[in-house]
Design a protein around this motif. Sequence first.
Motif, PDB file in Angstrom:
ATOM      1  N   CYS A 146      36.849  42.416  53.567  1.00 31.99           N
ATOM      2  CA  CYS A 146      36.158  42.275  54.750  1.00 31.99           C
ATOM      3  C   CYS A 146      36.091  40.729  55.168  1.00 31.99           C
ATOM      4  O   CYS A 146      36.309  40.253  56.153  1.00 31.99           O
ATOM      5  CB  CYS A 146      34.807  42.570  54.779  1.00 31.99           C
ATOM      6  SG  CYS A 146      33.664  41.919  53.866  1.00 31.99           S
ATOM      7  N   ALA A 147      36.367  39.795  53.951  1.00 34.49           N
ATOM      8  CA  ALA A 147      36.317  38.495  54.105  1.00 34.49           C
ATOM      9  C   ALA A 147      37.836  38.060  54.593  1.00 34.49           C
ATOM     10  O   ALA A 147      38.116  37.068  55.447  1.00 34.49           O
ATOM     11  CB  ALA A 147      35.897  37.498  52.971  1.00 34.49           C
ATOM     12  N   LEU A 148      38.931  38.762  54.046  1.00 30.43           N
ATOM     13  CA  LEU A 148      40.173  38.466  54.454  1.00 30.43           C
ATOM     14  C   LEU A 148      40.619  38.809  55.806  1.00 30.43           C
ATOM     15  O   LEU A 148      41.283  38.036  56.583  1.00 30.43           O
ATOM     16  CB  LEU A 148      40.993  39.176  53.407  1.00 30.43           C
ATOM     17  CG  LEU A 148      40.724  38.901  51.740  1.00 30.43           C
ATOM     18  CD1 LEU A 148      41.641  39.877  51.169  1.00 30.43           C
ATOM     19  CD2 LEU A 148      41.001  37.726  51.518  1.00 30.43           C
ATOM     20  N   TYR A 149      39.759  39.719  56.335  1.00 27.86           N
ATOM     21  CA  TYR A 149      40.208  40.075  57.816  1.00 27.86           C
ATOM     22  C   TYR A 149      39.717  38.844  58.716  1.00 27.86           C
ATOM     23  O   TYR A 149      40.254  38.793  59.697  1.00 27.86           O
ATOM     24  CB  TYR A 149      39.339  41.200  58.276  1.00 27.86           C
ATOM     25  CG  TYR A 149      39.544  42.598  57.331  1.00 27.86           C
ATOM     26  CD1 TYR A 149      40.771  42.870  56.671  1.00 27.86           C
ATOM     27  CD2 TYR A 149      38.500  43.533  57.229  1.00 27.86           C
ATOM     28  CE1 TYR A 149      41.065  43.884  56.217  1.00 27.86           C
ATOM     29  CE2 TYR A 149      38.954  44.524  56.698  1.00 27.86           C
ATOM     30  CZ  TYR A 149      40.074  44.744  56.090  1.00 27.86           C
ATOM     31  OH  TYR A 149      40.286  45.846  55.489  1.00 27.86           O
ATOM     32  N   CYS A 150      38.797  37.901  58.016  1.00 28.35           N
ATOM     33  CA  CYS A 150      38.331  36.926  59.005  1.00 28.35           C
ATOM     34  C   CYS A 150      38.873  35.636  58.596  1.00 28.35           C
ATOM     35  O   CYS A 150      38.771  34.698  59.215  1.00 28.35           O
ATOM     36  CB  CYS A 150      36.619  36.799  58.650  1.00 28.35           C
ATOM     37  SG  CYS A 150      35.806  38.246  59.100  1.00 28.35           S
ATOM     38  N   GLY A 151      40.008  35.648  57.692  1.00 27.07           N
ATOM     39  CA  GLY A 151      40.769  34.625  57.232  1.00 27.07           C
ATOM     40  C   GLY A 151      39.941  33.673  56.396  1.00 27.07           C
ATOM     41  O   GLY A 151      40.570  32.477  56.107  1.00 27.07           O
ATOM     42  N   ALA A 152      39.003  34.164  55.450  1.00 25.20           N
ATOM     43  CA  ALA A 152      38.435  33.356  54.495  1.00 25.20           C
ATOM     44  C   ALA A 152      38.854  33.803  53.262  1.00 25.20           C
ATOM     45  O   ALA A 152      39.798  34.613  53.189  1.00 25.20           O
ATOM     46  CB  ALA A 152      36.722  33.590  54.539  1.00 25.20           C
ATOM     47  N   THR A 153      38.312  32.994  52.376  1.00 25.92           N
ATOM     48  CA  THR A 153      38.785  33.301  50.831  1.00 25.92           C
ATOM     49  C   THR A 153      37.700  34.396  50.026  1.00 25.92           C
ATOM     50  O   THR A 153      36.601  34.047  50.494  1.00 25.92           O
ATOM     51  CB  THR A 153      39.314  32.239  50.027  1.00 25.92           C
ATOM     52  OG1 THR A 153      38.264  31.366  50.179  1.00 25.92           O
ATOM     53  CG2 THR A 153      40.493  31.545  50.732  1.00 25.92           C
ATOM     54  N   VAL A 154      38.090  34.824  48.951  1.00 22.25           N
ATOM     55  CA  VAL A 154      37.134  35.562  48.291  1.00 22.25           C
ATOM     56  C   VAL A 154      36.897  35.057  46.900  1.00 22.25           C
ATOM     57  O   VAL A 154      38.075  34.705  46.310  1.00 22.25           O
ATOM     58  CB  VAL A 154      37.903  37.114  48.257  1.00 22.25           C
ATOM     59  CG1 VAL A 154      36.713  37.893  47.457  1.00 22.25           C
ATOM     60  CG2 VAL A 154      37.826  37.689  49.832  1.00 22.25           C
TER      61      VAL A 154
END
Length: 383
Positions: free
Chosen positions: A86-94
């Motif tokens: 779900c973070a990656l869908y937002c362009g964030a990192t995990v």
Amino acid sequence: MIPYGRQDITAEDVAAVVAALTSDFLTQGPQVPRFERAVADYCGTGYAVAVNSATSALHIACLALGLGPGDRLWTSPVTFVASANCALYCGATVDFVDIDPATFNLCPRALAAKLAAAAQDGCLPKVVVPVHFAGQSCDMAAIRALADQYGFKVIEDASHAIGGRYRGLPVGAGDYSDITVFSFHPVKIVTTAEGGMALTRDPALAARMERLRSHGITRDPALMSHAPDGPWYYQQVELGFNYRLTDLQAALGLSQLARLDGYVARRHALAERYDRLLAGLPVTAPCRHGDAYSAFHLYVVRLAPDLDRRRVFEAMRAAGIGVNVHYIPVHTQPWYRAQGFRDGDFPLAEAYYRSALTLPLYPTLTEDEQDRVVAALAAAVRP
């Protein structure tokens, strides 16, 4: 084959879906808000937004909290990949936080240590997603205290946990988090066939998630760039998605919800019976944290270190027992390895994975079937 999980569909469920099917609305009709209100009331929170999966709910929850490029989301490595994706869908990192070896949930002590180091390095997370593994709540009071100290937002991934409680309150009440997410997949506690829901006490977060689930469109003149052209008018005010739940699914969910407490009580009775039947076998039964009343979505045992998990798994499958393994640690998946994660990064999660085995547990499991499961396990672990 006795599966590890199974939905329970009754005549009442079928009648509820047929009534919706023969009504004037098939999607986003009156059943959806009724289902949302029923779940919100059950949990004692203000707002609920129904969507087509828990993955979608996680995605719009992250977006509503402003997660985006340059931001970080932390979660548990022992979960389904959606909790991280779900973070990656937002362009964030995990990144991940290792587990408590007793509960298999994200460990607050490991989180505290990681946060202290991240504060020194200037790389704190914007969002932390504790996952209520197998239906047992994380230590949310400890996580909330850390959120207040370090300034991150909290999304409870309670995909396993509707019907559970933490410190006497229903999971989803929102006392310790910004948003809580439920799943209504067929093997979960109650089902809408596919579906999910995001709960919050914050009306602004709820309103944004409602827009995001339906293309980012609004009919509210206060949110428009100019006055409406007429009563038909709408505007897309942000980039959203088609994550809507249908009225057919909501009708099924409403019907199932009436049996939620009974389902959870039956799961507890079966889990307690497993505890007794497994005594003396070289396995460790799941622990119960004193602050939590688990929804018992899963019954996961840990095999003794000298046992070959694959041999046990294959022997039980051959005996007609649909055991499973929940979960392969997310950081060991090929996609995440390509981002730089390696074996040894989260040793407690990896140790858990090497010995975990999920036994069948669902409300319609009979005692005779449960006896078959235990007999097959006893035979499989025999030297």
